[in-house]
Write a protein that holds these residues in place. Structure first.
Motif, short mmCIF file in Angstrom:
data_model
loop_
_atom_site.label_atom_id
_atom_site.label_comp_id
_atom_site.label_asym_id
_atom_site.label_seq_id
_atom_site.Cartn_x
_atom_site.Cartn_y
_atom_site.Cartn_z
N GLY A 162 -48.45 66.81 -67.36
CA GLY A 162 -48.70 65.51 -67.97
C GLY A 162 -49.93 65.48 -68.85
N LEU A 163 -50.20 64.29 -69.38
CA LEU A 163 -51.28 64.11 -70.33
C LEU A 163 -52.64 64.41 -69.72
N VAL A 164 -52.89 63.93 -68.52
CA VAL A 164 -54.21 64.10 -67.90
C VAL A 164 -54.50 65.57 -67.66
N ASN A 165 -53.55 66.30 -67.09
CA ASN A 165 -53.76 67.73 -66.87
C ASN A 165 -53.92 68.48 -68.19
N LEU A 173 -61.96 72.10 -68.11
CA LEU A 173 -62.44 71.61 -66.81
C LEU A 173 -61.61 72.14 -65.65
N ILE A 174 -60.36 72.52 -65.90
CA ILE A 174 -59.51 73.06 -64.85
C ILE A 174 -58.78 74.29 -65.39
N LYS A 179 -52.44 68.62 -58.85
CA LYS A 179 -51.22 67.96 -58.38
C LYS A 179 -51.55 66.55 -57.92
N PHE A 180 -51.48 65.62 -58.85
CA PHE A 180 -51.75 64.23 -58.50
C PHE A 180 -50.59 63.60 -57.73
#
Length: 327
Positions: A162-165, A173-174, A179-180
């Motif tokens: 998704g957009l956030v990841n 940053l990651i 896994k939200f």
């Protein structure tokens, strides 16, 4: 007889002729009452059809119902399903976890029930009408979005791709997707936050209506005494809204076991099923997925009876605290 006496007698006679007798007034009142009753008949019919007539289905809890055989061909088992709820260790463990999920999410909902009140107060303090209307519209619209569309929004934002990841990965940053959605951590809090986002603006409407009914002379008197905006909010607006908040709070307590099913149905997956399965979803899964309609009916019966007991208990508390009942 003087002319004045004649006029007085004629006037009295005219009044007596125009004033209907007591039986006539009673008939007129009964006719008006009957017309008002006819106005509510359609609503009474709807309540009966959708709220009371389905209670006939409770009889399935007393049978080992098989859809292929029908109710007439199914074996009568009495209270077997109710006994199974407390005699089977596996069933007891499942129901215990489901009740924990249900009560935890319900209490989180009660804890956040003050947010619509606070939002309504601050929204009312916005001076620019166009901005206030825009904020109210934008925060009310999510209430009319189905939970299926809400999940689509959540999936596009918070899934592994998704957009956030994507943003976090591009920013360095990651290194692996977070896994939200596919996790069993913080499920109760996540579901509560989605509920708050969806219902915040809608829940504030009733408080905005209550604010509109507050006597404006209270604010004028406070302003003359030198009270500022926050003082008027704290000492006038908040106390005036407390009766409304108390009624809604008590009704929320009466609905502790009623979380609904749609939200949790669309958000459930193999990773979070243990902690997202509330009572309504559990009944659905047993009846439709597990094909055990009799057990699902038995659990639904117990839930309804407990909800009625909670309602009367809360009503008694309201009568003791407020001096009047809420139902």
């Amino acid at each position: 007889m003087t002319q004045q006496a004649i006029v007085t007698e004629v006037a009295a006679t005219t009044i007596e002729e125009k004033t209907p007798s007591r039986p006539a007034r009673r008939v007129s009142k009964n006719r008006r009452s009957f017309r008002m009753f006819l106005c509510i008949v359609p609503f009474l019919v709807l309540v009966f059809l959708f709220s009371y007539f389905p209670l006939y289905g409770w009889i399935y809890a007393l049978f080992d119902y098989r859809p292929a055989l029908g109710l007439a061909g199914s074996d009568f088992v009495g209270l077997q399903w109710f006994q199974l709820l407390v005699s089977s260790p596996t069933q007891v463990a499942q129901v215990g976890q489901v009740l924990a999920n249900t009560l935890a999410i319900s209490f989180l909902g009660i804890a956040t029930s003050v947010l619509p009140l606070a939002f309504a107060i601050f929204l009312n303090e916005i001076r620019a009408p166009w901005f206030r209307n825009a904020v109210q519209t934008l925060t009310t619209l999510p209430n009319f979005i189905s939970w299926v569309l809400v999940y689509m929004i959540a999936f596009s934002l918070f899934s592994s791709s998704g957009l956030v990841n994507g943003v976090l990965s591009d920013a360095g940053l990651i290194t692996t997707p977070v896994k939200f959605l596919d996790t069993d951590q913080n499920v109760w809090l996540t579901m509560t936050l989605w509920s708050v986002w969806k219902g915040l603006g809608w829940g504030a409407i009733i408080y905005l209506a209550a604010i509109a009914g507050i006597d404006q002379s209270l604010y004028e008197s406070a302003e003359i005494d030198g009270a500022g905006r926050f003082q008027k909010m704290w000492y006038i607006t908040v106390p005036q809204l407390m009766p409304t908040y108390l009624v809604l709070l008590l009704l929320s307590i009466a609905n502790l076991l009623n979380n609904g099913m749609e939200q949790y149905f669309v958000f459930q997956n193999a990773f979070n099923k243990e902690y997202i399965q509330v009572l309504d979803l559990y009944v659905y899964n047993i009846g439709m997925t597990g094909n055990n309609l009799s057990m699902a009916t038995a659990i639904g019966m117990l839930k309804s009876l407990i909800s009625v007991i909670l309602l009367f208990a809360v009503n008694g508390i309201a009568k003791r605290v407020r001096g009047e009942s809420i139902v």
